[in-house]
Every structure is written in C-alpha cells, then in structure tokens.
Write an enzyme that holds these catalytic residues in place. Sequence first.
Site, short mmCIF file in Angstrom:
data_model
loop_
_atom_site.label_atom_id
_atom_site.label_comp_id
_atom_site.label_asym_id
_atom_site.label_seq_id
_atom_site.Cartn_x
_atom_site.Cartn_y
_atom_site.Cartn_z
N ARG A 241 -4.08 -14.01 -21.85
CA ARG A 241 -4.50 -12.69 -22.35
C ARG A 241 -5.05 -12.84 -23.77
NH1 ARG A 241 -0.28 -8.03 -21.27
NH2 ARG A 241 0.84 -8.72 -23.11
N ARG B 296 18.68 1.36 -20.49
CA ARG B 296 18.55 -0.06 -20.78
C ARG B 296 19.92 -0.72 -20.96
NH1 ARG B 296 13.14 0.65 -22.75
NH2 ARG B 296 12.06 -1.00 -23.72
N ARG C 144 -2.22 -12.43 -29.28
CA ARG C 144 -1.13 -11.83 -30.07
C ARG C 144 -0.03 -12.87 -30.23
NH1 ARG C 144 -1.26 -6.95 -26.63
NH2 ARG C 144 -2.71 -5.52 -27.60
N LYS D 52 4.85 -3.15 -14.68
CA LYS D 52 5.59 -1.88 -14.54
C LYS D 52 4.71 -0.69 -14.91
CE LYS D 52 9.16 -1.25 -17.33
NZ LYS D 52 9.16 -0.05 -18.18
N ARG E 207 11.27 -13.35 -24.86
CA ARG E 207 11.38 -11.92 -24.54
C ARG E 207 11.94 -11.72 -23.13
NH1 ARG E 207 6.04 -8.79 -24.94
NH2 ARG E 207 5.12 -10.75 -25.54
P1 AMP Z 1 9.17 0.46 -24.32
O1 AMP Z 1 7.82 1.09 -24.49
O2 AMP Z 1 9.89 0.95 -23.10
O3 AMP Z 1 9.12 -1.04 -24.38
O4 AMP Z 1 10.05 0.94 -25.56
C1 AMP Z 1 9.64 0.68 -26.89
C2 AMP Z 1 10.84 0.70 -27.81
O5 AMP Z 1 11.49 1.98 -27.77
C3 AMP Z 1 11.92 -0.29 -27.51
O6 AMP Z 1 11.66 -1.56 -28.05
C4 AMP Z 1 13.14 0.36 -28.20
O7 AMP Z 1 13.07 0.20 -29.58
C5 AMP Z 1 12.89 1.83 -27.90
N1 AMP Z 1 13.51 2.23 -26.62
C6 AMP Z 1 12.86 2.71 -25.51
N2 AMP Z 1 13.72 2.99 -24.53
C7 AMP Z 1 14.96 2.70 -25.03
C8 AMP Z 1 16.26 2.75 -24.48
N3 AMP Z 1 16.49 3.16 -23.22
N4 AMP Z 1 17.30 2.37 -25.27
C9 AMP Z 1 17.10 1.96 -26.53
N5 AMP Z 1 15.90 1.86 -27.10
C10 AMP Z 1 14.82 2.22 -26.36
#
Ligand code: AMP
Length: 219
Positions: free
Chosen positions: A128, A94, A161, A20, A172
């Site tokens: 990785r 989300r 990791r 993505k 996940r």
């Molecule tokens: P990402 O980089 O998109 O994986 O986001 C990292 C973290 O930010 C996630 O694990 C959540 O803790 C928080 N986060 C990002 N977008 C959202 C969302 N739409 N709703 C809730 N938490 C979010």
Amino acid sequence: MILKAKLLKALILGAPASGKGTISSRIVKKYNIAHVSSGDKLREHIEHQTDLGKEVKKYLNEGKLVPDDLIIKFMITELKKVDNKPWLLDGFPRTVAQANALWKTQPVDVVLNLVVPFDVIIDRVKNRWVHLPSGRVYNIGFNTPKHPGKDDITNEDLVQRPDDRPEAVSQRLQIYDGITRPVIDFYKEKGILEEFEGRTSDEIWPKVVAYLDPIFSKK
Ligand code: AMP
C-alpha cells in the site's frame, strides 16, 4: 435461533486491514441498516471539539483504548438513539468489560467475525502506497500507479505510512489478537459468533450475504 431482521442487532469484528470497513459498508448499504462505528463517532466529537472530544483526543492520538467506563456510557447512549432500527455495530466492544455492559443493556443477536490470515494482511498493507496531500491510496498489483512511486494525478511522490511497514503491521495484529481474543471467546460462549474466512473482501462478501440474506428475507 430465530432472528428478527426488523430490529437485528449485529456486531462486526475483524483485524486492522482485514476489510472490515469494506464489508461493513456493503452490509449497511445492501440491508439498509444503521452503521454505528465507535471510532467514527469519537472522531466526530474530536472534530467538533465537544467536551467528550477533548477528553478522548489523547487516547486516539496515541492509539490507546479509551477507558471502559467512558466508552461504555457513550456507546450505550448512542445505541439508544437507533433503538428503533436494525444496526451494525463496529469497533465496540473491544474488551470483555465492554462486552458485558453491552450484553446487559443491548444484547447483540449475531457477531460476524472476519477471519483473514495475518500473512495476507501483512502482504496487502506492504503493497500500500499513499499520496499524502490527497490521501489517494494505491495497491501494487491491484490498483498500481501508472508510474512507479508516483501519484497518477499530480506525479508527486508516493510514500508508505510508517505504521504500514511489515514489522509495525505485524505488531498491530498481535496486539489486536491479544485484545480481541477474549471478546471473541465471550460471544463464542453465547453461541452467536459466525466466522467468515477469506483472503479478500470479494471472497468473504458472498459468504456474508449467504448468511444474512435468509435473516433479512424473513422480515
Ligand atoms: P477505530 O476507528 O475503530 O480503529 O477506533 C479508533 C480509536 O478510537 C481507537 O484506537 C481507540 O482509541 C478509540 N476507540 C474506538 N472504539 C473503542 C472502544 N470500543 N474502546 C476503547 N477505545 C475505542
């Protein structure tokens, strides 16, 4: 449906390690549109130790979702700032509550869903290896280190990791699927979901271009 590229509001969905990030950055570069990533914006707040940053830090550290009311308010405000240009939204919504709130204020025109088989993702992540001090990432068979298990520049050890181990990745992906499925269904019902299937970003990218080019050439 006639889409106005000038102010196109697009959303991208894809599992962790589905590519993505790669596809999003190619889209924003090729079509010169704003990239609005909820994760990036939250990390910026944490880095700058703002009030919001302090509030959300624990959720990000624990890999938990930030509560709906908080993230909705924040992202709607962020999107208002780019009201005058086309954007690609990434990481938000989300949950269905978030999708509903977004739909009421800034209805997206199109949702791009990247579909990469889970076994391909698990295989990709399994291969990785990272050099922790520098963050350099190697992929066996794709950009293999010159000496097995060693960083090309420093010759220090490479590690995997813990959350890149197959069991962790698989878990996940299950969680992602459970959380995102209702959001995908939400947009499917609206008739604006476009799926792009492939095993690699290079396989998916031409399909995305074939879809977006006609939209942007109508400007
Ligand atoms: P990402 O980089 O998109 O994986 O986001 C990292 C973290 O930010 C996630 O694990 C959540 O803790 C928080 N986060 C990002 N977008 C959202 C969302 N739409 N709703 C809730 N938490 C979010």
